[in-house]
Design a protein around this motif. Structure first.
Motif, PDB file in Angstrom:
ATOM      1  N   LEU A 189       6.966  19.970  39.215  1.00 54.30           N
ATOM      2  CA  LEU A 189       6.869  18.583  39.653  1.00 54.30           C
ATOM      3  C   LEU A 189       7.187  18.484  41.135  1.00 54.30           C
ATOM      4  CD1 LEU A 189       8.849  16.893  36.723  1.00 54.30           C
ATOM      5  CD2 LEU A 189       6.369  16.873  37.026  1.00 54.30           C
ATOM      6  N   TYR A 190       6.478  17.614  41.833  1.00 50.40           N
ATOM      7  CA  TYR A 190       6.812  17.303  43.218  1.00 50.40           C
ATOM      8  C   TYR A 190       7.909  16.240  43.216  1.00 50.40           C
ATOM      9  CZ  TYR A 190       2.536  19.768  44.427  1.00 50.40           C
ATOM     10  OH  TYR A 190       1.567  20.724  44.563  1.00 50.40           O
ATOM     11  N   VAL A 191       8.885  16.394  44.098  1.00 50.77           N
ATOM     12  CA  VAL A 191      10.052  15.508  44.119  1.00 50.77           C
ATOM     13  C   VAL A 191      10.135  14.822  45.475  1.00 50.77           C
ATOM     14  CG1 VAL A 191      12.554  15.378  43.831  1.00 50.77           C
ATOM     15  CG2 VAL A 191      11.253  17.076  42.539  1.00 50.77           C
ATOM     16  N   SER A 192      10.090  13.474  45.477  1.00 52.67           N
ATOM     17  CA  SER A 192      10.119  12.740  46.733  1.00 52.67           C
ATOM     18  C   SER A 192      11.532  12.474  47.249  1.00 52.67           C
ATOM     19  CB  SER A 192       9.360  11.405  46.594  1.00 52.67           C
ATOM     20  OG  SER A 192       9.974  10.578  45.622  1.00 52.67           O
ATOM     21  N   ARG A 193      12.522  12.492  46.358  1.00 45.48           N
ATOM     22  CA  ARG A 193      13.917  12.277  46.775  1.00 45.48           C
ATOM     23  C   ARG A 193      14.805  13.380  46.186  1.00 45.48           C
ATOM     24  NH1 ARG A 193      15.497   7.079  47.923  1.00 45.48           N
ATOM     25  NH2 ARG A 193      17.460   8.074  48.502  1.00 45.48           N
ATOM     26  N   PRO A 194      14.666  14.623  46.659  1.00 43.40           N
ATOM     27  CA  PRO A 194      15.422  15.737  46.068  1.00 43.40           C
ATOM     28  C   PRO A 194      16.929  15.569  46.162  1.00 43.40           C
ATOM     29  CG  PRO A 194      14.375  16.403  48.136  1.00 43.40           C
ATOM     30  CD  PRO A 194      13.798  15.077  47.770  1.00 43.40           C
ATOM     31  N   GLU A 195      17.396  14.845  47.180  1.00 47.78           N
ATOM     32  CA  GLU A 195      18.845  14.673  47.349  1.00 47.78           C
ATOM     33  C   GLU A 195      19.475  13.900  46.199  1.00 47.78           C
ATOM     34  OE1 GLU A 195      17.048  10.984  49.196  1.00 47.78           O
ATOM     35  OE2 GLU A 195      16.549  13.125  49.093  1.00 47.78           O
ATOM     36  N   GLU A 213      10.241  24.452  48.176  1.00 43.44           N
ATOM     37  CA  GLU A 213      11.124  23.347  48.552  1.00 43.44           C
ATOM     38  C   GLU A 213      10.363  22.030  48.384  1.00 43.44           C
ATOM     39  OE1 GLU A 213      13.364  23.705  52.246  1.00 43.44           O
ATOM     40  OE2 GLU A 213      12.950  25.859  52.235  1.00 43.44           O
ATOM     41  N   GLY A 214      11.052  21.024  47.822  1.00 42.79           N
ATOM     42  CA  GLY A 214      10.405  19.750  47.544  1.00 42.79           C
ATOM     43  C   GLY A 214       9.765  19.710  46.168  1.00 42.79           C
ATOM     44  N   ALA A 215       9.993  20.774  45.378  1.00 45.73           N
ATOM     45  CA  ALA A 215       9.439  20.811  44.022  1.00 45.73           C
ATOM     46  C   ALA A 215      10.524  21.251  43.042  1.00 45.73           C
ATOM     47  CB  ALA A 215       8.241  21.759  43.956  1.00 45.73           C
ATOM     48  N   ALA A 216      10.240  21.064  41.774  1.00 45.68           N
ATOM     49  CA  ALA A 216      11.181  21.442  40.725  1.00 45.68           C
ATOM     50  C   ALA A 216      10.393  21.839  39.487  1.00 45.68           C
ATOM     51  CB  ALA A 216      12.131  20.292  40.403  1.00 45.68           C
ATOM     52  N   MET A 217      11.066  22.490  38.556  1.00 43.10           N
ATOM     53  CA  MET A 217      10.476  22.815  37.266  1.00 43.10           C
ATOM     54  C   MET A 217      11.163  21.985  36.195  1.00 43.10           C
ATOM     55  SD  MET A 217      10.329  26.985  37.393  1.00 43.10           S
ATOM     56  CE  MET A 217      12.066  27.197  37.759  1.00 43.10           C
ATOM     57  N   LEU A 218      10.376  21.419  35.297  1.00 46.23           N
ATOM     58  CA  LEU A 218      10.917  20.796  34.099  1.00 46.23           C
ATOM     59  C   LEU A 218      10.389  21.591  32.920  1.00 46.23           C
ATOM     60  CD1 LEU A 218      12.477  18.536  32.654  1.00 46.23           C
ATOM     61  CD2 LEU A 218      10.324  17.291  32.521  1.00 46.23           C
ATOM     62  N   LEU A 219      11.303  22.163  32.134  1.00 50.67           N
ATOM     63  CA  LEU A 219      10.920  22.987  30.999  1.00 50.67           C
ATOM     64  C   LEU A 219      11.342  22.291  29.713  1.00 50.67           C
ATOM     65  CD1 LEU A 219      11.990  26.449  32.454  1.00 50.67           C
ATOM     66  CD2 LEU A 219       9.714  25.421  32.431  1.00 50.67           C
ATOM     67  N   HIS A 220      10.391  22.126  28.818  1.00 49.60           N
ATOM     68  CA  HIS A 220      10.666  21.482  27.545  1.00 49.60           C
ATOM     69  C   HIS A 220      11.351  22.447  26.584  1.00 49.60           C
ATOM     70  CE1 HIS A 220       8.341  17.552  27.548  1.00 49.60           C
ATOM     71  NE2 HIS A 220       8.131  18.043  28.753  1.00 49.60           N
ATOM     72  N   LYS A 221      12.057  21.888  25.659  1.00 48.54           N
ATOM     73  CA  LYS A 221      12.770  22.677  24.656  1.00 48.54           C
ATOM     74  C   LYS A 221      11.779  23.487  23.812  1.00 48.54           C
ATOM     75  CE  LYS A 221      16.292  22.012  21.056  1.00 48.54           C
ATOM     76  NZ  LYS A 221      17.128  20.970  20.378  1.00 48.54           N
ATOM     77  N   GLY A 222      12.053  24.797  23.701  1.00 51.01           N
ATOM     78  CA  GLY A 222      11.229  25.660  22.869  1.00 51.01           C
ATOM     79  C   GLY A 222       9.923  26.108  23.499  1.00 51.01           C
ATOM     80  N   GLN A 266      15.318  22.133  30.615  1.00 57.73           N
ATOM     81  CA  GLN A 266      15.838  22.607  31.894  1.00 57.73           C
ATOM     82  C   GLN A 266      15.202  21.859  33.057  1.00 57.73           C
ATOM     83  OE1 GLN A 266      16.223  27.137  32.119  1.00 57.73           O
ATOM     84  NE2 GLN A 266      14.764  26.850  30.437  1.00 57.73           N
ATOM     85  N   TRP A 267      16.029  21.496  34.007  1.00 57.29           N
ATOM     86  CA  TRP A 267      15.572  20.969  35.298  1.00 57.29           C
ATOM     87  C   TRP A 267      16.028  21.971  36.350  1.00 57.29           C
ATOM     88  CZ3 TRP A 267      12.619  17.396  37.603  1.00 57.29           C
ATOM     89  CH2 TRP A 267      12.852  17.110  38.953  1.00 57.29           C
ATOM     90  N   ILE A 268      15.080  22.598  37.046  1.00 55.67           N
ATOM     91  CA  ILE A 268      15.388  23.629  38.032  1.00 55.67           C
ATOM     92  C   ILE A 268      14.724  23.229  39.337  1.00 55.67           C
ATOM     93  CG2 ILE A 268      15.309  26.083  38.595  1.00 55.67           C
ATOM     94  CD1 ILE A 268      14.889  26.592  35.558  1.00 55.67           C
ATOM     95  N   GLN A 269      15.525  22.901  40.313  1.00 55.26           N
ATOM     96  CA  GLN A 269      15.033  22.319  41.570  1.00 55.26           C
ATOM     97  C   GLN A 269      15.162  23.329  42.709  1.00 55.26           C
ATOM     98  OE1 GLN A 269      17.032  18.679  42.476  1.00 55.26           O
ATOM     99  NE2 GLN A 269      16.417  18.689  44.627  1.00 55.26           N
ATOM    100  N   CYS A 270      14.066  23.584  43.400  1.00 54.03           N
ATOM    101  CA  CYS A 270      14.076  24.538  44.505  1.00 54.03           C
ATOM    102  C   CYS A 270      14.790  23.955  45.723  1.00 54.03           C
ATOM    103  CB  CYS A 270      12.644  24.923  44.868  1.00 54.03           C
ATOM    104  SG  CYS A 270      12.549  26.079  46.235  1.00 54.03           S
ATOM    105  N   VAL A 271      15.742  24.708  46.242  1.00 55.40           N
ATOM    106  CA  VAL A 271      16.473  24.321  47.449  1.00 55.40           C
ATOM    107  C   VAL A 271      15.972  25.100  48.654  1.00 55.40           C
ATOM    108  CG1 VAL A 271      18.760  24.261  48.546  1.00 55.40           C
ATOM    109  CG2 VAL A 271      18.525  23.725  46.106  1.00 55.40           C
ATOM    110  N   GLU A 272      15.670  26.373  48.408  1.00 51.67           N
ATOM    111  CA  GLU A 272      15.254  27.253  49.512  1.00 51.67           C
ATOM    112  C   GLU A 272      14.452  28.407  48.933  1.00 51.67           C
ATOM    113  OE1 GLU A 272      17.575  30.405  52.319  1.00 51.67           O
ATOM    114  OE2 GLU A 272      18.497  28.427  52.115  1.00 51.67           O
ATOM    115  N   GLY A 273      13.437  28.852  49.672  1.00 52.42           N
ATOM    116  CA  GLY A 273      12.619  29.959  49.197  1.00 52.42           C
ATOM    117  C   GLY A 273      11.474  29.476  48.326  1.00 52.42           C
ATOM    118  N   GLU A 274      10.999  30.389  47.489  1.00 54.85           N
ATOM    119  CA  GLU A 274       9.805  30.092  46.702  1.00 54.85           C
ATOM    120  C   GLU A 274       9.805  30.926  45.429  1.00 54.85           C
ATOM    121  OE1 GLU A 274       4.954  30.301  47.480  1.00 54.85           O
ATOM    122  OE2 GLU A 274       6.389  30.338  49.153  1.00 54.85           O
ATOM    123  N   GLY A 275       9.372  30.308  44.335  1.00 58.33           N
ATOM    124  CA  GLY A 275       9.311  31.021  43.067  1.00 58.33           C
ATOM    125  C   GLY A 275       7.995  30.783  42.356  1.00 58.33           C
TER     126      GLY A 275
END
Length: 279
Positions: free
Chosen positions: A112-118, A63-72, A41-50
């Motif tokens: 993960l921190y994302v430098s080019r979220p767009e 915002e400016g971050a994402a989650m990468l979740l490995h299988k299993g 899974q790639w889950i990228q924050c657009v607004e708010g906080e989790g």
């Protein structure tokens, strides 16, 4: 208004190196608990906080971050702000594990921190658009876009802020310039670290991560490029002098490095070039 894509996955789709399982845009993320994990899974924050909990650790995803979740990989995530808006992609394929672990070097789930979220948003949007189209080869297009998103992950995502490959490349640009301008002189790790503004040990790590080669391998490639120019523009210049002007104090070592790079000795390289110009 959120959008979701839930494609029908065939057995032939599962034979692809990468394939789309599920995707969403502008999703108001609910509380998720998966003790047994799920797919990639790639889950990228657009607004708010989790908050993400995985591998015995917890981290905030803003915002400016994402989650990468490995299988299993067991995980839990939930909003800590009134709403948590995310873009997401669930994917799988027989090449994903190898890519993440060997190519990207991302061996565990986390934020993960994302430098080019767009760029990531655009990839997911393209995946959604293909789902609404009449294109006959949707699975192949989706597979290509998942691979492209993974490539972007290597370039524009990092476990540390400002440490993606693209940002590191910008930070090292003064050093690249310095090496190009001084390749004909002895270069020490200490002086190059000073140009880069980091410690010598950290320079070796950062340079390898950015270029995928060691710093002195890069210096050799710059010097060999210079030596080829000298060989071609100065047909009578002795090999010893070519070596010195290129930054090699030992002509024998120069010849060894040159042959490793070009599969030809310096004299063979020059002879082939001039035989072509006379024919």
């Amino acid at each position: 208004m959120y959008k979701r894509l839930l494609p029908l996955i065939t057995e032939s789709d599962k034979e692809l190196p990468y394939y789309v399982v599920d995707a969403g845009l502008h999703w108001n993320q609910e509380h998720i608990v998966r003790p047994e994990g799920y797919l990639y899974q790639w889950i990228q924050c657009v607004e708010g906080e989790g908050e993400l909990i995985t591998g015995g650790k917890s981290c905030r995803v803003k915002e400016g971050a994402a989650m990468l979740l490995h299988k299993g990989a067991p995980h839990e995530y939930y909003a800590v702000s009134p709403s948590w808006i995310v873009n997401w992609l669930v994917f799988d394929g027989h090449q994903v594990d190898s890519f993440l672990n060997r190519t990207a070097g991302i061996t565990a789930s986390g934020a993960l921190y994302v430098s080019r979220p767009e760029l990531f948003t655009a990839k997911i949007q393209s995946i959604m658009d293909i789902g609404q189209s009449r294109y006959a080869l949707k699975s192949l297009e989706w597979s290509s876009l998942v691979y492209s998103l993974l490539i972007d992950m290597v370039q524009y995502a990092s476990i540390h802020p400002h440490s993606s490959a693209s940002n590191l490349n910008l930070r090292l640009q003064p050093l690249f310039d310095y090496i190009d301008q001084n390749a004909d002189k002895p270069l020490t790790l200490d002086e190059m670290a000073e140009v880069a503004g980091i410690t010598p040990q950290h320079l070796c790590t950062v340079f390898k991560k950015t270029t995928n080669i060691r710093i002195f391998q890069y210096i050799h490639s710059v010097r060999i490029k210079k030596s080829k120019e000298l060989l071609l523009h100065n047909p009578l210049m002795p090999i010893k002098e070519v070596a010195l002007l290129s930054g090699f104090e030992d002509p024998n070592y120069f010849s060894t490095v040159f042959k490793k790079h070009e599969q030809l000795s310096p004299n063979q390289f020059r002879s082939i070039y001039y035989s072509k110009t006379r024919s």
